[in-house]
Design an enzyme around this catalytic site. Structure first.
Site: not given
Ligand SMILES: [Zn+2]
Length: 434
Positions: A81, A83, A147
């Protein structure tokens, strides 16, 4: 082999990605696009054709496929991910979005969760392009948004709307596994995740008779809810050993030279010392009351009271979780799922697990690989809807004193350059041989 350029690039990419602030505050407040464009540019530089995909403007995901040499082999998903969770600069020794490299350590939010892994993936596939390496299996590379919140703009969206991009994928790897756990007695353990507990965030509500605080009231909503919340908080969930946790305990017992008496888990945990931390949160379901909201004036009994509970259930434990909640809340309190995610279980006797184990052992011969179950969840839950079995494998060799779990979402999140180099070497080997 990972070449010198790959070892340089993994540090640069980690640092650059940390500098691109992708703080996810929840409620849609995040913008991953600059980080997605950065990742896509590096993939394009490796001759791949990355797709940028958005459900919501600015919440960008990246997907690319590398064709393997064996067309009969199943594809492997490698995802990370983009973010990160928020960081308050005032609390940190180094600015959390500086990406500063100081004394051989890269500092910043995302250094272990999980821009490090994003950078490792990029460094490996670019090295392959330089060296003309093709993996055996097709690899699908995915960098996701969202996420750290609901995944609705990230892996959830990809699984719902772009399943075709993941065609043929049977297994996936991502965060939270294959890091060094130092047990304080000289042992180095590398836990690889082969399961996740499910998420059961609950909303509880009690109804009662509103009225004056000076009167007799046997139908007080606050009292009813408080009693239910207290029962939930005090409940002792029974031990339920899932296959992954069973394997973890058996392997740890062998490592510590103690009898693997699985009927007496508490005494086994005592013998494992600090390593018990690797299993203790995944022996049973759990439910922690976290929010309580009722009333508006001290002499007014409200007609309703609401609480929230962070529940987690083991693979196979959802039915027991529901039945227990019905019993603990009782007749005066209703409960419902505020948010629910599946539990996952991945086989630890699979060829993929064996290949991960071998890749770690090749570069950390003093290390001991054990499977473990994650207490919480990752994007693997969303991808499981596509029939993809998820493993937590983001290899990092950490020196003693680097507490991986404390760095996760913690202050002064950072990663040694050496750890990133190890990660690139191990990931390169695993992805070639998987
Ligand atoms: Zn993570």
């Amino acid at each position: 082999m990972a070449d010198a350029q790959a070892l340089d690039e993994v540090v640069t990419f980690t640092s650059d990605l940390i500098r691109i602030d992708t703080t996810n505050r929840g409620g849609g407040d995040c913008r991953e696009r600059p980080a997605a464009e950065y990742a896509a540019e590096q993939l394009a530089g490796a001759g791949l054709e990355p797709l940028l995909l958005e459900r919501t403007e600015g919440r960008t995901n990246v997907v690319a496929r590398i064709e393997g040499s064996d067309p009969s082999a199943d594809a492997l998903l490698v995802h990370g991910h983009l973010d990160v969770v928020p960081a308050r600069a005032g609390d940190w020794s180094v600015h959390p979005f500086s990406g500063e490299v100081r004394d051989g350590v890269v500092w910043g939010r995302g250094a272990v969760d999980m821009k490090n892994m994003d950078a490792m993936i990029l460094a490996v596939v670019r090295a392959w392009a330089r060296q003309g390496v093709r993996p055996r299996r097709d690899l699908v590379i995915a960098f996701t948004a969202d996420e750290e919140a609901s995944a609705e703009d990230g892996s959830g969206f990809l699984a719902d709307e772009h399943a075709e991009l993941f065609e043929g994928c049977t297994e996936g790897i991502s965060e939270s596994g294959a890091f060094t756990f130092h047990d304080g007695a000289g042992r180095q353990i590398y836990p690889i995740a082969a399961g996740e507990r499910g998420t059961a965030w609950l909303r509880l509500s009690a109804r009662g008779r509103a009225g004056h605080g000076s009167r007799v009231n046997k139908e007080n909503a606050v009292t009813r809810l408080a009693a239910a919340v207290a029962r939930i908080g005090a409940h002792e969930w029974p031990v339920r050993l899932t296959p992954t946790v069973r394997a973890a305990l058996t392997e740890l017992a062998a490592l510590y030279g103690v009898e693997a008496d699985l009927r007496n888990v508490d005494s086994l945990l005592d013998k494992l010392g600090p390593a018990a931390r690797l299993v203790e949160a995944t022996l049973r379901n759990s439910a922690n009351p976290t929010m309580f909201d009722a009333g508006y004036k001290i002499n007014v009994i409200p007609g309703e009271a609401v609480a929230h509970v962070d529940g987690r259930y083991l693979p196979g434990g959802e039915e027991e979780f529901r039945a227990t909640m019905d019993k603990l809340t009782g007749p005066d309190v209703d409960w419902e799922f505020h948010h629910r995610e599946v539990a996952l279980e991945a086989p630890v006797d699979s060829p993929a697990f064996a290949a991960m184990r071998a890749a770690v052992e090749a570069f950390a011969p003093e290390g001991h690989v054990v499977p473990f179950c994650m207490p919480g969840g990752t994007d693997a839950k969303q991808f499981s809807r596509l029939g993809i079995t998820g493993y937590g494998f983001s290899p990092l060799k950490l020196p003693e004193g680097f507490d991986y779990h404390a760095l996760f979402h913690g202050v002064d999140e950072r990663v040694p350059v050496e750890a990133l180099h190890f990660g690139v070497r191990v990931l390169d080997r695993f992805l070639r041989t998987a």
